[in-house]
Design a protein around this motif. Structure first.
Motif, PDB file in Angstrom:
ATOM      1  N   GLU A   1      19.444  36.764 -91.682  1.00  0.00           N
ATOM      2  CA  GLU A   1      18.131  37.419 -91.452  1.00  0.00           C
ATOM      3  C   GLU A   1      17.173  37.005 -92.571  1.00  0.00           C
ATOM      4  O   GLU A   1      16.077  36.516 -92.299  1.00  0.00           O
ATOM      5  CB  GLU A   1      18.308  38.937 -91.414  1.00  0.00           C
TER       6      GLU A   1
ATOM      7  N   HIS B   1      27.815  45.753 -91.304  1.00  0.00           N
ATOM      8  CA  HIS B   1      27.758  44.933 -90.099  1.00  0.00           C
ATOM      9  C   HIS B   1      27.251  43.549 -90.494  1.00  0.00           C
ATOM     10  O   HIS B   1      26.874  43.331 -91.654  1.00  0.00           O
ATOM     11  CB  HIS B   1      26.825  45.567 -89.050  1.00  0.00           C
TER      12      HIS B   1
ATOM     13  N   HIS C   1      25.005  39.747 -89.155  1.00  0.00           N
ATOM     14  CA  HIS C   1      24.094  39.021 -88.254  1.00  0.00           C
ATOM     15  C   HIS C   1      24.500  37.559 -88.344  1.00  0.00           C
ATOM     16  O   HIS C   1      24.844  37.081 -89.443  1.00  0.00           O
ATOM     17  CB  HIS C   1      22.638  39.183 -88.704  1.00  0.00           C
TER      18      HIS C   1
ATOM     19  N   THR D   1      16.058  46.077 -89.775  1.00  0.00           N
ATOM     20  CA  THR D   1      15.716  44.869 -89.021  1.00  0.00           C
ATOM     21  C   THR D   1      16.045  45.013 -87.530  1.00  0.00           C
ATOM     22  O   THR D   1      15.853  44.081 -86.759  1.00  0.00           O
ATOM     23  CB  THR D   1      16.498  43.649 -89.558  1.00  0.00           C
TER      24      THR D   1
ATOM     25  N   HIS E   1      25.402  43.100 -94.070  1.00  0.00           N
ATOM     26  CA  HIS E   1      24.597  44.234 -94.540  1.00  0.00           C
ATOM     27  C   HIS E   1      25.484  45.452 -94.763  1.00  0.00           C
ATOM     28  O   HIS E   1      26.140  45.924 -93.823  1.00  0.00           O
ATOM     29  CB  HIS E   1      23.515  44.580 -93.503  1.00  0.00           C
TER      30      HIS E   1
HETATM   31 ZN    ZN Z   1      21.634  44.327 -90.508  1.00  0.00          ZN
END
Ligand code: ZN
Ligand code: M29
Length: 261
Positions: A106, A94, A96, A199, A119
């Motif tokens: 992140e 996925h 961010h 996270t 990630h």
């Molecule tokens: Zn993540």
């Protein structure tokens, strides 16, 4: 009158309604990676990545990000080596990202944000019977982080981008097969590694983070496509899925190791 001691109210994250800080958390993620404070570890092995594209199942919008999930019932898609004691199975990947290109990742490097971060989530199927169990264990998960920077169009990412309109709303899913996520990982072998956490909820301290030093390049249209996704379900008032990254967490008593000098 009687003085009632109110417990201090936990500050909740605007998106995740979970406590911003985990009480007693000593290895939370993400963190800033201060390049000059990272310690070269000559005993770190190269990370070996072997994914089988036929294990790819579907893409879905879970209301936090969009995830590409894999069949993790066999050892067909695994990583081994690097800082890891044994092999870990690919479960999902996925991203961010930010509302604008100035932020979105992140992790940061020397306090610099990238516009997005990938990630790739793996779990220790040698020691634990399921992903859900591994999520609760200190050596349960291994996540490869890859920074995205603005540049040339990424052909491999485009197949993913083309599918996003079909998962615009939370809890929508479409079949997605024959995708090999190793096309999203830079060929440069250099990485940082440290002991951290998830996270997003449940924020458990179960992740060996492997952060690739080199970013991949994507173009503006591809980043904009991420920003057309919604946090909200069909029929709800639309909220654009942007800024789905957690604030930086304290390093505390941790050292970030590098696989390179
Ligand atoms: Zn993540
Ligand atoms: C069993 C319930 O737990 C989960 O589903 C955890 C999913 C989950 C996987 C990875 C991450 S991240 N952003 O740290 O790579 C966060 C949350």
């Amino acid at each position: 009158g009687v003085q009632r001691n109110e417990a201090p109210k936990a500050v909740l994250h605007p998106l995740w309604q979970s406590p911003l800080t985990i009480p007693g958390g000593t290895r939370q993620s993400p963190i800033n990676i201060q390049w000059r404070d990272s310690v070269y570890d000559p005993f770190l092995k190269p990370l070996k990545i072997s994914y089988d594209p036929t294990t790819c199942l579907h893409i879905w919008n879970n209301g936090y990000s969009f995830l590409v999930e894999f069949d993790d019932s066999t050892d067909k898609s695994i990583i081994v080596g690097g800082p890891l004691e044994n092999q870990y199975r690919l479960k999902q990947f996925h991203f961010h990202w930010g509302a604008i290109n100035d932020w979105g990742s992140e992790h940061t490097v020397d306090s610099k944000f990238y516009p997005a971060e990938l990630h790739l989530v793996h779990w220790n199927a040698v020691d634990y019977p399921s992903f859900e169990d591994a999520v609760m264990e200190g050596n349960g998960l291994a996540v490869i982080g890859v920074f995205l920077k603005l540049g040339a169009r990424h052909e491999g990412l485009q197949t993913l981008v083309d599918a996003l309109p079909a998962v615009r709303h939370k809890d929508t899913v479409i079949e997605f097969d024959e995708f090999d996520p190793s096309c999203l990982i830079p060929s440069c072998p250099d990485y940082w590694t440290y002991a951290g956490s998830l996270t997003t909820p449940p924020l458990t301290e179960s992740v060996t983070w492997i952060i690739k030093k080199k970013p991949i390049e994507v173009d503006e249209d591809q980043l904009e496509a991420f920003r057309t996704l919604l946090f909200t379900s069909d029929g709800e008032e639309e909220r654009r899925m942007v800024d789905n990254f957690r604030p930086l967490q304290p390093l505390m008593n941790r050292t970030v190791r590098s696989s390179f000098q």
